[in-house]
Design an enzyme around this catalytic site. Structure first.
Site, PDB file in Angstrom:
ATOM      1  N   GLY A   9       0.811  -1.265  -0.029  1.00  0.00           N
ATOM      2  CA  GLY A   9       0.038  -0.154   0.126  1.00  0.00           C
ATOM      3  C   GLY A   9       0.882   1.302  -0.058  1.00  0.00           C
ATOM      4  N   SER A  11       1.190   3.626  -2.632  1.00  0.00           N
ATOM      5  CA  SER A  11       0.472   4.641  -3.370  1.00  0.00           C
ATOM      6  C   SER A  11       0.490   5.905  -2.762  1.00  0.00           C
ATOM      7  CB  SER A  11      -0.524   4.145  -4.363  1.00  0.00           C
ATOM      8  OG  SER A  11      -1.518   4.233  -3.475  1.00  0.00           O
ATOM      9  N   SER A  33       0.569  -1.812  -4.750  1.00  0.00           N
ATOM     10  CA  SER A  33      -0.750  -1.006  -4.609  1.00  0.00           C
ATOM     11  C   SER A  33      -1.437  -1.373  -5.890  1.00  0.00           C
ATOM     12  CB  SER A  33      -0.515   0.420  -4.666  1.00  0.00           C
ATOM     13  OG  SER A  33      -0.034   0.925  -5.778  1.00  0.00           O
ATOM     14  N   ASN A  77       1.109  -2.723   5.271  1.00  0.00           N
ATOM     15  CA  ASN A  77       0.391  -1.495   5.647  1.00  0.00           C
ATOM     16  C   ASN A  77      -0.992  -1.306   4.942  1.00  0.00           C
ATOM     17  OD1 ASN A  77       0.103   1.542   6.044  1.00  0.00           O
ATOM     18  ND2 ASN A  77       0.398   1.299   3.732  1.00  0.00           N
ATOM     19  N   TYR A 142     -15.070  -3.287  10.321  1.00  0.00           N
ATOM     20  CA  TYR A 142     -13.546  -2.618  10.028  1.00  0.00           C
ATOM     21  C   TYR A 142     -12.816  -3.224  11.417  1.00  0.00           C
ATOM     22  CZ  TYR A 142      -9.803   0.442   9.965  1.00  0.00           C
ATOM     23  OH  TYR A 142      -8.374   0.963  10.129  1.00  0.00           O
ATOM     24  N   LYS A 146      -9.834  -6.042  11.720  1.00  0.00           N
ATOM     25  CA  LYS A 146      -8.465  -5.562  12.343  1.00  0.00           C
ATOM     26  C   LYS A 146      -8.231  -6.676  13.457  1.00  0.00           C
ATOM     27  CE  LYS A 146      -6.906  -2.363   9.535  1.00  0.00           C
ATOM     28  NZ  LYS A 146      -5.593  -2.274   8.829  1.00  0.00           N
ATOM     29  N   ILE A 175      -4.982   9.391  11.267  1.00  0.00           N
ATOM     30  CA  ILE A 175      -4.032  10.154  10.574  1.00  0.00           C
ATOM     31  C   ILE A 175      -4.688  11.072   9.683  1.00  0.00           C
ATOM     32  CG2 ILE A 175      -1.780  10.147   9.214  1.00  0.00           C
ATOM     33  CD1 ILE A 175      -1.585   8.609  12.243  1.00  0.00           C
TER      34      ILE A 175
END
Length: 233
Positions: A9, A11, A33, A77, A142, A146, A175
């Site tokens: 990941g 990009s 990506s 990631n 989600y 995880k 973030i």
């Protein structure tokens, strides 16, 4: 001495920031990506693929091994987020989240571990989220994807320990990247207020933990999950 670092990941967002950081430290970085590369550097290699495509992942790792003979660090990631009440969550949404977040992490860990096992050394870092310990409303699926990564991280750490491979996970707070653009401001504020340190996380905060897990001196640290911002289970 430069290391061979594979980051999924790359990009944009966190993955791109981590890739650029390790490139500046004279490492060789391999990224991937769905899209074409957004990084232009002589020590960067890019693969365009779906991270849950088993054949594509197997071929990517074969190509990396052929060119570099080793992989020192894997940073899983790549991930996607979705915010829906369980009553309005479709099976399609669940499939996308688990296929990208969990299966992608699993495939890269499995294939890269085969390379690390032969070199009897390696560092694997997975990504979880503070949405899991905080039990945030609207993030049931989600956070569940995880949570699967957390359990996988801790069990994989035991299975891979005999080969001197450590497996740990980072749980970032929000973030300011594209990943949270679709989340209402009041929901983000609510999350930040649940943290001990009430601010957005930064790329530097995440990179600091990556450096810690990757350090040669951290060979006794495995199966650990670090949540940023002072979030507790």
């Amino acid at each position: 001495m430069s290391k061979i670092i594979l980051i999924t990941g790359t990009s944009k967002g966190i993955g791109k920031a981590i890739a650029n950081y390790y490139l500046k430290k004279d490492n060789i970085v391999i990224g991937c990506s769905r899209s074409e590369s957004s990084i232009n550097h002589k020590n960067y290699r890019h693969f365009s693929l779906e991270i849950n495509n088993e054949i594509a992942v197997v071929n990517m790792i074969k190509n990396i091994k052929k060119e570099f003979q080793k992989i020192d660090i894997l940073i899983n990631n790549a991930g996607i987020a979705s915010m829906n009440h369980i009553l309005t969550t479709s099976i399609d949404t669940i499939s996308k989240l688990f296929n990208t977040n969990f299966i992608g992490t699993f495939l890269f860990t499995r294939e890269v571990s085969k390379v690390m096992m032969k070199q009897k050394n390696g560092r694997i870092i997975n990504f979880t989220t503070v949405a899991k310990p905080l039990r945030l409303e609207g993030e049931a699926v989600y956070a569940s994807s995880k949570a699967a990564i957390e359990t996988f991280t801790q069990t994989a750490s035991k299975e891979l320990a005999p080969f001197n491979i450590t497996v740990n996970a980072i749980g970032p707070t929000p973030i300011q990247t594209d990943l949270i653009k679709a989340i209402p401001k009041n929901k983000i504020d609510e999350l930040l207020n649940k943290q001990t340190i009430k601010r957005f996380g930064t790329f530097e905060d995440i990179i600091n933990v990556c450096d810690f897990f990757c350090d040669d001196k951290s060979n006794f640290i495995t199966g650990q999950i670090i949540y940023l911002g002072g979030v507790n289970n």
